[in-house]
Design a protein around this motif. Sequence first.
Motif, PDB file in Angstrom:
ATOM      1  N   LYS A   1     -15.994 -25.783 101.991  1.00  0.00           N
ATOM      2  CA  LYS A   1     -16.263 -25.499 103.245  1.00  0.00           C
ATOM      3  C   LYS A   1     -14.976 -25.053 104.230  1.00  0.00           C
ATOM      4  O   LYS A   1     -14.994 -24.451 105.217  1.00  0.00           O
ATOM      5  CB  LYS A   1     -16.837 -26.780 103.837  1.00  0.00           C
ATOM      6  N   GLU A   2     -14.031 -26.245 103.766  1.00  0.00           N
ATOM      7  CA  GLU A   2     -12.674 -25.930 104.563  1.00  0.00           C
ATOM      8  C   GLU A   2     -12.134 -24.627 104.560  1.00  0.00           C
ATOM      9  O   GLU A   2     -11.510 -24.123 105.259  1.00  0.00           O
ATOM     10  CB  GLU A   2     -11.780 -27.082 104.162  1.00  0.00           C
ATOM     11  N   ALA A   3     -12.371 -24.049 103.210  1.00  0.00           N
ATOM     12  CA  ALA A   3     -11.897 -22.519 102.839  1.00  0.00           C
ATOM     13  C   ALA A   3     -12.641 -21.528 103.389  1.00  0.00           C
ATOM     14  O   ALA A   3     -12.698 -20.314 103.382  1.00  0.00           O
ATOM     15  CB  ALA A   3     -11.575 -22.395 101.433  1.00  0.00           C
ATOM     16  N   ASN A   4     -13.831 -21.842 103.967  1.00  0.00           N
ATOM     17  CA  ASN A   4     -14.951 -21.179 104.767  1.00  0.00           C
ATOM     18  C   ASN A   4     -15.723 -20.078 103.578  1.00  0.00           C
ATOM     19  O   ASN A   4     -15.954 -18.972 103.736  1.00  0.00           O
ATOM     20  CB  ASN A   4     -13.951 -20.277 105.764  1.00  0.00           C
TER      21      ASN A   4
ATOM     22  N   LEU B   1     -23.852 -19.513 101.635  1.00  0.00           N
ATOM     23  CA  LEU B   1     -22.709 -18.862 101.576  1.00  0.00           C
ATOM     24  C   LEU B   1     -22.285 -18.402 102.783  1.00  0.00           C
ATOM     25  O   LEU B   1     -23.121 -17.734 103.438  1.00  0.00           O
ATOM     26  CB  LEU B   1     -22.494 -17.975 100.319  1.00  0.00           C
ATOM     27  N   THR B   2     -20.756 -18.198 103.227  1.00  0.00           N
ATOM     28  CA  THR B   2     -20.367 -17.704 104.162  1.00  0.00           C
ATOM     29  C   THR B   2     -20.159 -16.083 103.838  1.00  0.00           C
ATOM     30  O   THR B   2     -20.055 -15.850 102.714  1.00  0.00           O
ATOM     31  CB  THR B   2     -19.017 -18.296 104.939  1.00  0.00           C
ATOM     32  N   TYR B   3     -19.557 -15.471 105.029  1.00  0.00           N
ATOM     33  CA  TYR B   3     -19.242 -13.914 104.714  1.00  0.00           C
ATOM     34  C   TYR B   3     -18.037 -14.073 103.407  1.00  0.00           C
ATOM     35  O   TYR B   3     -18.230 -13.299 102.615  1.00  0.00           O
ATOM     36  CB  TYR B   3     -18.658 -13.384 105.902  1.00  0.00           C
ATOM     37  N   GLU B   4     -17.144 -15.000 103.619  1.00  0.00           N
ATOM     38  CA  GLU B   4     -16.157 -14.983 102.605  1.00  0.00           C
ATOM     39  C   GLU B   4     -16.380 -15.242 101.560  1.00  0.00           C
ATOM     40  O   GLU B   4     -16.180 -14.955 100.304  1.00  0.00           O
ATOM     41  CB  GLU B   4     -15.062 -15.995 103.036  1.00  0.00           C
ATOM     42  N   GLY B   5     -17.414 -16.256 101.130  1.00  0.00           N
ATOM     43  CA  GLY B   5     -18.068 -16.597  99.985  1.00  0.00           C
ATOM     44  C   GLY B   5     -18.685 -15.515  99.366  1.00  0.00           C
ATOM     45  O   GLY B   5     -18.740 -15.100  98.071  1.00  0.00           O
TER      46      GLY B   5
ATOM     47  N   SER C   1      -5.118 -20.521  93.412  1.00  0.00           N
ATOM     48  CA  SER C   1      -6.002 -20.759  94.352  1.00  0.00           C
ATOM     49  C   SER C   1      -7.149 -19.770  94.033  1.00  0.00           C
ATOM     50  O   SER C   1      -7.026 -18.687  93.896  1.00  0.00           O
ATOM     51  CB  SER C   1      -5.493 -20.760  95.744  1.00  0.00           C
ATOM     52  N   LEU C   2      -8.338 -20.247  94.870  1.00  0.00           N
ATOM     53  CA  LEU C   2      -9.606 -19.385  94.882  1.00  0.00           C
ATOM     54  C   LEU C   2      -9.243 -18.320  95.670  1.00  0.00           C
ATOM     55  O   LEU C   2      -9.625 -16.957  95.399  1.00  0.00           O
ATOM     56  CB  LEU C   2     -10.546 -19.994  95.522  1.00  0.00           C
ATOM     57  N   ASN C   3      -8.582 -18.404  96.890  1.00  0.00           N
ATOM     58  CA  ASN C   3      -8.077 -17.353  97.711  1.00  0.00           C
ATOM     59  C   ASN C   3      -7.327 -16.090  97.021  1.00  0.00           C
ATOM     60  O   ASN C   3      -7.555 -14.856  96.941  1.00  0.00           O
ATOM     61  CB  ASN C   3      -7.288 -17.619  98.980  1.00  0.00           C
ATOM     62  N   PHE C   4      -6.481 -16.605  95.983  1.00  0.00           N
ATOM     63  CA  PHE C   4      -5.473 -15.894  94.970  1.00  0.00           C
ATOM     64  C   PHE C   4      -6.555 -15.025  94.156  1.00  0.00           C
ATOM     65  O   PHE C   4      -6.039 -13.809  94.006  1.00  0.00           O
ATOM     66  CB  PHE C   4      -4.349 -16.453  94.566  1.00  0.00           C
ATOM     67  N   VAL C   5      -7.609 -15.748  93.635  1.00  0.00           N
ATOM     68  CA  VAL C   5      -8.315 -15.069  92.846  1.00  0.00           C
ATOM     69  C   VAL C   5      -9.103 -13.922  93.179  1.00  0.00           C
ATOM     70  O   VAL C   5      -9.380 -12.745  92.894  1.00  0.00           O
ATOM     71  CB  VAL C   5      -9.406 -16.005  92.040  1.00  0.00           C
TER      72      VAL C   5
END
Length: 90
Positions: free
Chosen positions: A12-15, A36-40, A67-71
């Motif tokens: 949630k914090e990572a949106n 899921l959000t748009y980012e998800g 990190s998940l953002n890096f993935v």
Amino acid sequence: MIIEAYTVLKLKEANFIDGDVWWTNNSPARIMVDNLTYEGHKFLDNIRDDKVWKDTKTILSKFSSVSLNFVSSVASDVISRLIQKQLGLN
């Protein structure tokens, strides 16, 4: 259940998701993921294709931790390279 609560809070914090955790006596009493959000959705779309996911995992295997953002970023780059290759732009 504490690990699941932590995971939900971090996603949630990572949106990546909409959701929440309710606590009682320092323990998670209820965990709810709404959607899921748009980012998800963007993340899942980036890794949906088997070739993209395979190539992404190959690149990520060179690191001990990511990190998940890096993935998501690596998967996006893999897709871009595949598109450029298909269009003969590389």
